[in-house]
Write a protein that holds these residues in place. Structure first.
Motif, mmCIF file in Angstrom:
data_model
loop_
_atom_site.group_PDB
_atom_site.id
_atom_site.type_symbol
_atom_site.label_atom_id
_atom_site.label_comp_id
_atom_site.label_asym_id
_atom_site.label_seq_id
_atom_site.Cartn_x
_atom_site.Cartn_y
_atom_site.Cartn_z
ATOM 1 N N GLU A 198 1.014 6.786 5.765
ATOM 2 C CA GLU A 198 0.816 5.385 5.736
ATOM 3 C C GLU A 198 1.697 4.583 6.814
ATOM 4 O O GLU A 198 1.330 3.422 7.234
ATOM 5 C CB GLU A 198 1.007 4.469 4.366
ATOM 6 N N LEU A 212 -2.192 -1.424 -3.872
ATOM 7 C CA LEU A 212 -3.263 -0.486 -3.628
ATOM 8 C C LEU A 212 -2.524 1.079 -3.329
ATOM 9 O O LEU A 212 -1.604 1.411 -2.583
ATOM 10 C CB LEU A 212 -3.868 -0.713 -2.289
ATOM 11 N N TRP A 213 -3.059 1.942 -4.155
ATOM 12 C CA TRP A 213 -2.641 3.326 -4.152
ATOM 13 C C TRP A 213 -3.853 4.057 -3.148
ATOM 14 O O TRP A 213 -5.110 3.841 -3.578
ATOM 15 C CB TRP A 213 -2.787 3.987 -5.281
ATOM 16 N N VAL A 214 -3.402 4.948 -2.254
ATOM 17 C CA VAL A 214 -4.261 5.474 -1.332
ATOM 18 C C VAL A 214 -4.164 6.948 -1.496
ATOM 19 O O VAL A 214 -3.259 7.454 -1.576
ATOM 20 C CB VAL A 214 -4.402 5.099 0.206
ATOM 21 N N ILE A 263 0.745 -1.203 0.091
ATOM 22 C CA ILE A 263 0.096 -0.102 0.013
ATOM 23 C C ILE A 263 0.773 1.269 -0.026
ATOM 24 O O ILE A 263 1.961 1.372 0.910
ATOM 25 C CB ILE A 263 -0.922 0.032 1.525
#
Length: 156
Positions: A83, A73-75, A47
């Motif tokens: 993160e 996953l890119w947030v 992530i």
């Protein structure tokens, strides 16, 4: 298996290999379970926050193709490097739940672009500007479920 011939034709054309010179192999562990080709032996998600990518771009002074970091996953909508604060925490994403286990220590592979040429000093930039070689976090799946673009990441 039905898609293997099309994949092989694509790869042969892409890298200029002679037809029939490439082959697909499957990695299995000692128990015969399919194994992943990954940087870590455990089946973890990676992530990365979009703001962290943007901060790295600013530090290196050039656009950085997100594919270099190979994130699952890119947030968005969180501060750069936030993160890292999730280590040990659980995240809910839709019906799925993951536990963040560790930051991702990067290697020199991130310096290479899609061509394979090392054209950006990202690893040195991480060290020089941020005093670490980490970008993103690893997470283990606690409860599986579909994850789609637009889902909210909630710390639980």
């Amino acid at each position: 298996a039905a898609d293997h011939p099309a994949l092989m034709a694509f790869l042969e054309a892409r890298i200029g290999a002679a037809p029939g010179s490439l082959r697909i192999v499957e990695a299995v562990d000692d128990a015969g379970v399919p194994a992943a080709f990954a940087d870590v032996p455990d089946p973890l998600l990676s992530i990365v926050g979009l703001a962290s990518l943007r901060d790295l771009e600013q530090a290196v002074g050039a656009p950085v193709d997100a594919a270099r970091l190979r994130a699952n996953l890119w947030v968005g909508d969180l501060p750069a490097w936030h993160e890292f604060d999730w280590e040990g925490r659980h995240l809910r994403i839709g019906d799925a739940e993951v536990r963040v286990v560790a930051p991702i220590t990067r290697c020199a592979a991130i310096d290479a672009g899609a061509s394979g040429n090392r054209d950006l000093p990202l690893l040195a930039t991480l060290e020089r500007h941020f005093r670490h070689q980490e970008c993103g976090v690893y997470a283990e799946v606690v409860r599986g479920g579909p994850i789609e673009v637009g889902y909210i990441v909630e710390v639980i």
